[in-house]
Design a protein around this motif. Structure first.
Motif, PDB file in Angstrom:
ATOM      1  N   LEU A  50       0.829  -1.205   0.000  1.00  0.00           N
ATOM      2  CA  LEU A  50       0.000   0.000   0.000  1.00  0.00           C
ATOM      3  C   LEU A  50       0.867   1.262   0.000  1.00  0.00           C
ATOM      4  CD1 LEU A  50      -2.705   1.464   0.188  1.00  0.00           C
ATOM      5  CD2 LEU A  50      -2.617   1.145   2.687  1.00  0.00           C
ATOM      6  N   VAL A  51       1.877   1.281   0.851  1.00  0.00           N
ATOM      7  CA  VAL A  51       2.764   2.456   0.920  1.00  0.00           C
ATOM      8  C   VAL A  51       3.488   2.656  -0.409  1.00  0.00           C
ATOM      9  CG1 VAL A  51       4.864   3.349   1.982  1.00  0.00           C
ATOM     10  CG2 VAL A  51       3.058   2.386   3.412  1.00  0.00           C
ATOM     11  N   ALA A  52       3.973   1.570  -1.008  1.00  0.00           N
ATOM     12  CA  ALA A  52       4.697   1.680  -2.270  1.00  0.00           C
ATOM     13  C   ALA A  52       3.795   2.205  -3.383  1.00  0.00           C
ATOM     14  CB  ALA A  52       5.278   0.324  -2.652  1.00  0.00           C
ATOM     15  N   LEU A  53       2.572   1.692  -3.461  1.00  0.00           N
ATOM     16  CA  LEU A  53       1.652   2.145  -4.505  1.00  0.00           C
ATOM     17  C   LEU A  53       1.239   3.590  -4.296  1.00  0.00           C
ATOM     18  CD1 LEU A  53      -0.613  -1.028  -4.914  1.00  0.00           C
ATOM     19  CD2 LEU A  53       1.067  -0.140  -6.555  1.00  0.00           C
ATOM     20  N   ARG A  54       0.960   3.952  -3.048  1.00  0.00           N
ATOM     21  CA  ARG A  54       0.577   5.341  -2.761  1.00  0.00           C
ATOM     22  C   ARG A  54       1.708   6.302  -3.093  1.00  0.00           C
ATOM     23  NH1 ARG A  54      -1.636   5.297   3.291  1.00  0.00           N
ATOM     24  NH2 ARG A  54      -1.422   7.551   2.972  1.00  0.00           N
ATOM     25  N   ALA A  55       2.919   5.966  -2.664  1.00  0.00           N
ATOM     26  CA  ALA A  55       4.063   6.856  -2.910  1.00  0.00           C
ATOM     27  C   ALA A  55       4.355   6.981  -4.402  1.00  0.00           C
ATOM     28  CB  ALA A  55       5.294   6.339  -2.172  1.00  0.00           C
ATOM     29  N   THR A  56       4.282   5.859  -5.123  1.00  0.00           N
ATOM     30  CA  THR A  56       4.553   5.891  -6.558  1.00  0.00           C
ATOM     31  C   THR A  56       3.506   6.705  -7.301  1.00  0.00           C
ATOM     32  OG1 THR A  56       5.604   3.712  -6.422  1.00  0.00           O
ATOM     33  CG2 THR A  56       4.918   4.465  -8.605  1.00  0.00           C
ATOM     34  N   ALA A  57       2.231   6.508  -6.947  1.00  0.00           N
ATOM     35  CA  ALA A  57       1.162   7.252  -7.615  1.00  0.00           C
ATOM     36  C   ALA A  57       1.243   8.744  -7.307  1.00  0.00           C
ATOM     37  CB  ALA A  57      -0.195   6.697  -7.184  1.00  0.00           C
ATOM     38  N   ALA A  58       1.516   9.088  -6.047  1.00  0.00           N
ATOM     39  CA  ALA A  58       1.616  10.497  -5.668  1.00  0.00           C
ATOM     40  C   ALA A  58       2.800  11.163  -6.364  1.00  0.00           C
ATOM     41  CB  ALA A  58       1.752  10.618  -4.153  1.00  0.00           C
ATOM     42  N   THR A  59       3.931  10.468  -6.419  1.00  0.00           N
ATOM     43  CA  THR A  59       5.107  11.008  -7.106  1.00  0.00           C
ATOM     44  C   THR A  59       4.828  11.192  -8.590  1.00  0.00           C
ATOM     45  OG1 THR A  59       6.571   9.924  -5.520  1.00  0.00           O
ATOM     46  CG2 THR A  59       7.543  10.620  -7.608  1.00  0.00           C
ATOM     47  N   SER A  60       4.144  10.226  -9.190  1.00  0.00           N
ATOM     48  CA  SER A  60       3.815  10.319 -10.610  1.00  0.00           C
ATOM     49  C   SER A  60       2.913  11.519 -10.886  1.00  0.00           C
ATOM     50  CB  SER A  60       3.127   9.030 -11.072  1.00  0.00           C
ATOM     51  OG  SER A  60       3.969   7.913 -10.910  1.00  0.00           O
ATOM     52  N   ALA A  61       1.970  11.780  -9.987  1.00  0.00           N
ATOM     53  CA  ALA A  61       1.084  12.931 -10.169  1.00  0.00           C
ATOM     54  C   ALA A  61       1.864  14.235 -10.143  1.00  0.00           C
ATOM     55  CB  ALA A  61       0.000  12.928  -9.085  1.00  0.00           C
ATOM     56  N   LEU A  62       2.825  14.329  -9.238  1.00  0.00           N
ATOM     57  CA  LEU A  62       3.645  15.540  -9.168  1.00  0.00           C
ATOM     58  C   LEU A  62       4.538  15.664 -10.400  1.00  0.00           C
ATOM     59  CD1 LEU A  62       4.245  17.945  -7.327  1.00  0.00           C
ATOM     60  CD2 LEU A  62       6.049  16.586  -6.274  1.00  0.00           C
ATOM     61  N   LEU A  63       5.071  14.537 -10.867  1.00  0.00           N
ATOM     62  CA  LEU A  63       5.913  14.555 -12.055  1.00  0.00           C
ATOM     63  C   LEU A  63       5.118  14.929 -13.305  1.00  0.00           C
ATOM     64  CD1 LEU A  63       8.206  11.429 -11.536  1.00  0.00           C
ATOM     65  CD2 LEU A  63       8.813  13.833 -11.299  1.00  0.00           C
TER      66      LEU A  63
END
Length: 202
Positions: free
Chosen positions: A110-123
């Protein structure tokens, strides 16, 4: 700064900075607050589709920008997944006192998916909006000048550090590590200068 270079010819560059900011920050907020791995994965998929399919961000630039953050996400997920202790009925894997339980693996995922998705949104915002336009948008939004000036100076310093790093790598590669003696000499000169100044004051 591959993303900033990719942002200039982006198909979304002409769109309003406020519009892109609302979209990207909204997706980031959903990714950061969801408790469902499925929702986090969907956000990541939507962001990737928007970046590569709609905004036409070059896949190489997108992958390179994600590579660094993903390394940190992976390390963080591993620290959550791996537990130390005795065997339990919830174990998925165990080697002596070190193991991975179902609960820990679920939390890490869950943490990995949340962090990856949030980072992708910022990118996504970074890949479709040049930094100079982001800074101009902050000014129009009424962000205090001091905050905007700090952001602008930080942006310029990053480019300066990158140029210095490239020059250092080129010199090390081409001249057989000449930087270390130079640094030592600079430090010695500074030390000597401080000693001379101290003696002068005395």
């Amino acid at each position: 700064m591959r993303l900033d270079d990719a942002a200039w010819p982006s198909r979304w560059r002409r769109r309003s900075v406020a519009e892109k900011s609302v979209l990207c920050l909204g997706l980031l907020l959903v990714a950061a607050t969801t408790g469902s791995p499925l929702v986090a994965a969907l956000v990541g998929a939507v962001v990737t589709t928007l970046a590569l399919g709609v905004a036409r961000v070059p896949a190489r630039a997108w992958g390179a920008a994600l590579l660094g953050p993903l390394a940190f996400v992976l390390v963080g997920a591993l620290t959550i997944a791996v537990t130390v202790g005795g065997p339990t009925a919830d174990d998925l894997w165990r080697a002596g006192p070190v193991g991975i339980t179902r609960a820990a693996a679920g939390s890490a995922l869950l943490v990995a998916l949340r962090a990856t998705a949030a980072t992708s949104a910022l990118l996504l915002l970074a890949a479709t909006t040049p930094v100079v336009e982001v800074i101009a948008g902050l000014r129009r939004a009424g962000v205090p000048d001091a905050v905007v000036d700090v952001a602008a100076v930080t942006y310029r310093m990053i480019f300066g550090l990158l140029d210095a790093a490239r020059a250092a790598i080129a010199e090390i590669a081409g001249c057989g590590l000449p930087l270390l003696p130079r640094v030592v000499n600079i430090d010695a000169d500074r030390h000597g200068g401080r000693e001379a100044a101290r003696e002068g004051h005395e």
